[in-house]
Design a protein around this motif. Structure first.
Motif, PDB file in Angstrom:
ATOM      1  N   GLY A  46     -22.796 -62.359 -10.239  1.00 45.78           N
ATOM      2  CA  GLY A  46     -22.158 -61.051 -10.168  1.00 45.78           C
ATOM      3  C   GLY A  46     -21.537 -60.598 -11.458  1.00 45.78           C
ATOM      4  O   GLY A  46     -20.626 -59.791 -11.461  1.00 45.78           O
ATOM      5  N   SER A 331     -11.163 -60.104  -5.535  1.00 47.32           N
ATOM      6  CA  SER A 331     -12.417 -59.380  -5.352  1.00 47.32           C
ATOM      7  C   SER A 331     -13.279 -59.986  -4.245  1.00 47.32           C
ATOM      8  O   SER A 331     -13.511 -61.199  -4.202  1.00 47.32           O
ATOM      9  CB  SER A 331     -13.212 -59.364  -6.660  1.00 47.32           C
ATOM     10  OG  SER A 331     -14.503 -58.826  -6.468  1.00 47.32           O
ATOM     11  N   GLU A 333     -16.411 -58.566  -3.934  1.00 49.12           N
ATOM     12  CA  GLU A 333     -17.744 -58.388  -4.507  1.00 49.12           C
ATOM     13  C   GLU A 333     -18.150 -59.572  -5.365  1.00 49.12           C
ATOM     14  O   GLU A 333     -19.292 -60.056  -5.292  1.00 49.12           O
ATOM     15  CB  GLU A 333     -17.802 -57.108  -5.348  1.00 49.12           C
ATOM     16  CG  GLU A 333     -19.155 -56.885  -5.999  1.00 49.12           C
ATOM     17  CD  GLU A 333     -19.123 -55.854  -7.123  1.00 49.12           C
ATOM     18  OE1 GLU A 333     -20.206 -55.557  -7.652  1.00 49.12           O
ATOM     19  OE2 GLU A 333     -18.041 -55.366  -7.471  1.00 49.12           O
ATOM     20  N   HIS A 371     -11.624 -54.025 -11.087  1.00 43.85           N
ATOM     21  CA  HIS A 371     -12.442 -53.666  -9.928  1.00 43.85           C
ATOM     22  C   HIS A 371     -11.878 -52.439  -9.223  1.00 43.85           C
ATOM     23  O   HIS A 371     -10.666 -52.293  -9.080  1.00 43.85           O
ATOM     24  CB  HIS A 371     -12.519 -54.832  -8.954  1.00 43.85           C
ATOM     25  CG  HIS A 371     -13.049 -56.096  -9.552  1.00 43.85           C
ATOM     26  ND1 HIS A 371     -12.407 -56.762 -10.578  1.00 43.85           N
ATOM     27  CD2 HIS A 371     -14.154 -56.829  -9.265  1.00 43.85           C
ATOM     28  CE1 HIS A 371     -13.107 -57.844 -10.896  1.00 43.85           C
ATOM     29  NE2 HIS A 371     -14.163 -57.906 -10.125  1.00 43.85           N
ATOM     30  N   THR A 378     -21.995 -47.305  -8.717  1.00 46.50           N
ATOM     31  CA  THR A 378     -22.830 -48.478  -8.484  1.00 46.50           C
ATOM     32  C   THR A 378     -22.135 -49.622  -7.748  1.00 46.50           C
ATOM     33  O   THR A 378     -22.645 -50.146  -6.759  1.00 46.50           O
ATOM     34  CB  THR A 378     -23.382 -48.982  -9.826  1.00 46.50           C
ATOM     35  OG1 THR A 378     -24.123 -47.927 -10.447  1.00 46.50           O
ATOM     36  CG2 THR A 378     -24.280 -50.191  -9.635  1.00 46.50           C
ATOM     37  N   HIS A 379     -20.971 -50.042  -8.231  1.00 45.65           N
ATOM     38  CA  HIS A 379     -20.254 -51.149  -7.590  1.00 45.65           C
ATOM     39  C   HIS A 379     -19.432 -50.691  -6.387  1.00 45.65           C
ATOM     40  O   HIS A 379     -18.891 -51.533  -5.658  1.00 45.65           O
ATOM     41  CB  HIS A 379     -19.311 -51.827  -8.590  1.00 45.65           C
ATOM     42  CG  HIS A 379     -20.012 -52.569  -9.684  1.00 45.65           C
ATOM     43  ND1 HIS A 379     -20.682 -53.752  -9.475  1.00 45.65           N
ATOM     44  CD2 HIS A 379     -20.142 -52.287 -11.010  1.00 45.65           C
ATOM     45  CE1 HIS A 379     -21.195 -54.178 -10.620  1.00 45.65           C
ATOM     46  NE2 HIS A 379     -20.889 -53.305 -11.566  1.00 45.65           N
ATOM     47  N   ASP A 382     -14.005 -52.070  -3.821  1.00 44.68           N
ATOM     48  CA  ASP A 382     -13.808 -53.486  -3.500  1.00 44.68           C
ATOM     49  C   ASP A 382     -12.779 -53.622  -2.387  1.00 44.68           C
ATOM     50  O   ASP A 382     -11.592 -53.346  -2.582  1.00 44.68           O
ATOM     51  CB  ASP A 382     -13.354 -54.253  -4.739  1.00 44.68           C
ATOM     52  CG  ASP A 382     -13.568 -55.750  -4.593  1.00 44.68           C
ATOM     53  OD1 ASP A 382     -13.158 -56.309  -3.562  1.00 44.68           O
ATOM     54  OD2 ASP A 382     -14.152 -56.352  -5.508  1.00 44.68           O
ATOM     55  N   HIS A 405     -14.965 -51.001 -14.264  1.00 52.55           N
ATOM     56  CA  HIS A 405     -16.019 -51.629 -13.467  1.00 52.55           C
ATOM     57  C   HIS A 405     -17.225 -50.713 -13.264  1.00 52.55           C
ATOM     58  O   HIS A 405     -18.348 -51.113 -13.570  1.00 52.55           O
ATOM     59  CB  HIS A 405     -15.456 -52.098 -12.132  1.00 52.55           C
ATOM     60  CG  HIS A 405     -16.272 -53.169 -11.465  1.00 52.55           C
ATOM     61  ND1 HIS A 405     -16.908 -54.166 -12.169  1.00 52.55           N
ATOM     62  CD2 HIS A 405     -16.540 -53.405 -10.149  1.00 52.55           C
ATOM     63  CE1 HIS A 405     -17.529 -54.970 -11.326  1.00 52.55           C
ATOM     64  NE2 HIS A 405     -17.334 -54.530 -10.098  1.00 52.55           N
ATOM     65  N   ASN A 406     -17.045 -49.521 -12.732  1.00 45.07           N
ATOM     66  CA  ASN A 406     -18.139 -48.554 -12.652  1.00 45.07           C
ATOM     67  C   ASN A 406     -18.169 -47.729 -13.935  1.00 45.07           C
ATOM     68  O   ASN A 406     -17.159 -47.126 -14.304  1.00 45.07           O
ATOM     69  CB  ASN A 406     -17.965 -47.648 -11.433  1.00 45.07           C
ATOM     70  CG  ASN A 406     -18.392 -48.338 -10.155  1.00 45.07           C
ATOM     71  OD1 ASN A 406     -19.493 -48.871 -10.071  1.00 45.07           O
ATOM     72  ND2 ASN A 406     -17.521 -48.344  -9.160  1.00 45.07           N
ATOM     73  N   TRP A 475     -17.149 -53.322  -0.358  1.00 44.64           N
ATOM     74  CA  TRP A 475     -17.454 -54.738  -0.226  1.00 44.64           C
ATOM     75  C   TRP A 475     -16.509 -55.385   0.782  1.00 44.64           C
ATOM     76  O   TRP A 475     -15.304 -55.136   0.769  1.00 44.64           O
ATOM     77  CB  TRP A 475     -17.334 -55.433  -1.572  1.00 44.64           C
ATOM     78  CG  TRP A 475     -18.391 -55.008  -2.537  1.00 44.64           C
ATOM     79  CD1 TRP A 475     -18.279 -54.071  -3.520  1.00 44.64           C
ATOM     80  CD2 TRP A 475     -19.734 -55.500  -2.599  1.00 44.64           C
ATOM     81  NE1 TRP A 475     -19.455 -53.933  -4.195  1.00 44.64           N
ATOM     82  CE2 TRP A 475     -20.373 -54.808  -3.646  1.00 44.64           C
ATOM     83  CE3 TRP A 475     -20.439 -56.445  -1.882  1.00 44.64           C
ATOM     84  CZ2 TRP A 475     -21.696 -55.046  -3.993  1.00 44.64           C
ATOM     85  CZ3 TRP A 475     -21.761 -56.691  -2.215  1.00 44.64           C
ATOM     86  CH2 TRP A 475     -22.378 -55.994  -3.260  1.00 44.64           C
TER      87      TRP A 475
END
Length: 532
Positions: A46, A331, A333, A371, A378-379, A382, A405-406, A475
């Protein structure tokens, strides 16, 4: 058939925590193999980097890596070059726990030097005070057949007892390289301590920078904002470029050299306050992967575990309390480091937010970490961040949350109880005591951009395309992507950008928040005003 040039088999890496990755690598690459040069590249699960250099050397108690965790292989004898020929580079500043009186100066040298130090004074031609520097060296073996071994020397000096609201000049040097000598005056830098009392100021923020022309462009525009400090929400340089856990992954420690040289134009005068992203976990350094970060950065060190978690800390500047967190700990994810603090970080966060909110001199609380709590890119979002920290943000009335993160810019409406507490269109004002908290994803610092879902267009200042809802996901603890339809995505911009926040104090304090593209054009703005 040759053995694949990879440190941890892909099918195994996906199941290992960060401490397990560390133990696997140390067990596999014995001292005999190290000395023979039999090192292999490894990837991540990841995006968490599996390999790095070993944070050993002369760092002492501030090294951040316990001696038991240092590499089993003794580093090669350092190359000695005349001090007059060794030029420092990569200067970067950071506050101590009290920005009014403390500054940390860090830099790098390409070869080992003798007696490194900082000179500091109130005028560039009067650098009378001399402060010894600490060396934290990293020894990175040849992690794949395509990469050389790398020796890196990071130097750090702590300046305490400074005067608030004062401009200082400084120069970094060592035996043979005196920044106070006439021929070296061009290397002198400057910084300003935080004021004793609150006054208007600007700070900037982003995440996911890396090394690129776009990253450099953002740095230049940031410098033009004259910020008092900058917040970097993790995924700092991407020495591990992909983090997919495949043979093609490489960890190249030299990327840190390039990154710090790139960032020096701003960070030599603007405190560069970083936290930890998933790409910043590097298992070779230490069981939690943070030995490299401890070697490269000197951060306030007032979090729940300053040696084991350097990216967790807080400081107060004027009327703003700032809290940095490590979201790898919670997290869902990317679970490589999930739970490593055993709840201590969250307990510390509760205490710290409570203390800041009880401080009459603090008008606003800003929290930043990597996060995303709320994003549709995309991600996505969380759920681990939400479960662990959102109740505390609400209880203590946090005013602004900044994530990376994104690799986009996305900003929510004011969110209360997981729902829209108040729509906050471009140019609007919101009150967190009544409406809820605005969450900003500022991940367009310079790394390759992401996008939004199919059919979801950008919506920003001068190009507004409001949507009633967006299909996305969050997630879960089982590492599943749970579909969700949300109404809180207010501003979306697929472009390189950063956040600039102007803070005012007095009878009517406010945060005037703007998002600026890499060419300086504004793509979003809103205000946070408490108690309206």
């Amino acid at each position: 058939m040759d053995t694949p040039d990879v440190g941890i088999p892909e099918q195994l890496a996906s199941r290992l925590s960060m401490p397990e990755q560390h133990a696997y690598l140390r067990g596999r690459f014995s001292r005999r193999k190290v000395l023979a040069g039999a090192f292999a590249a490894a990837g991540t699960v990841g995006g968490a980097a599996l390999l790095g250099g070993s944070a050993g050397g002369t760092g002492g108690p501030h090294d951040g890596t316990p001696s038991a965790y240092r590499a089993s292989a003794a580093p090669a004898a350092p190359v000695r070059v005349a001090g007059s020929l060794v030029a420092p580079f990569g200067r970067h500043l950071a506050f101590g726990a009290d920005p009014r009186t403390q500054m940390r100066i860090s830099w790098q040298v390409p070869f080992a030097v003798t007696s490194p130090y900082v000179r500091v004074g109130s005028k560039p031609w009067e650098l009378g005070e001399k402060v010894a520097a600490e060396v934290r060296d990293l020894h990175t073996p040849a992690l794949s057949k395509k990469l050389p071994k790398v020796e890196q020397y990071y130097l750090h000096a702590a300046l305490d007892g400074l005067r608030p609201g004062t401009t200082y000049y400084y120069g970094v040097g060592h035996d043979g390289f005196d920044p106070a000598s006439p021929e070296r005056l061009g290397t002198v830098g400057t910084f300003r301590t935080a004021p004793e009392r609150a006054e208007k100021f600007v700070f900037t923020a982003f995440g996911d920078q890396g090394v690129s022309y776009h990253a450099l462009a953002n740095d230049q525009v940031i410098l033009g904002q004259d910020p008092s400090f900058h917040l970097h929400a993790g995924d700092i340089c991407y020495a591990d470029t992909t983090g997919h856990g495949k043979e093609s992954d490489t960890y190249d420690a030299r990327v840190w050299d390039t990154f710090l040289a790139q960032t020096e134009c701003v960070a030599k005068s603007v405190p560069w306050m970083v936290t930890t992203g998933n790409h910043d976990m590097e298992a070779w350094y230490s069981p939690n992967g943070y030995g490299g970060q401890s070697a490269r950065w000197s951060l306030p060190g007032n979090g729940f575990d300053p040696k084991g978690a350097p990216g967790v800390y807080s400081f107060r500047y004027g009327n703003v309390g700032v809290v940095a967190l490590d979201a790898n700990d919670v997290s869902y994810e990317i679970p490589a480091n999930r739970g490593y603090s055993e709840g201590r970080q969250t307990a510390w966060l509760d205490r710290r937010l409570r203390a800041l909110r009880a401080d009459a001199s603090v008008d606003f609380i800003v929290v930043f970490f990597h996060h995303c709590a709320y994003s549709t890119s995309t991600h996505a979002s969380d759920g681990g961040v939400r479960d662990a920290w959102l109740p505390l943000f609400t209880e203590h009335q946090v005013d602004l949350v900044i994530n990376g993160h994104n690799h986009v810019y996305e900003r929510t409406d004011a969110i209360r109880g997981g729902e829209v507490g108040k729509p906050v269109p471009v140019g609007a004002s919101t009150d967190p005591t009544r409406d809820g908290i605005v969450y900003v994803t500022a991940g367009g610092a310079g790394k390759d951009l992401y996008g939004f879902g199919p059919g979801v267009e950008d919506s920003y200042e001068g190009n507004v395309h409001d949507r009633e809802s967006i299909a996305t996901f969050r997630w879960t603890k089982s590492r599943a992507a749970d579909p969700d339809t949300v109404e809180w995505s207010r501003v979306r911009y697929t472009g390189f950008s950063f956040l600039a926040v102007e803070v005012t104090s007095g009878a009517h304090p406010r945060l005037s928040v703007s998002a600026l593209a890499e060419n300086g054009e504004r793509v979003d703005h809103f205000e946070v005003v408490r108690g309206t």
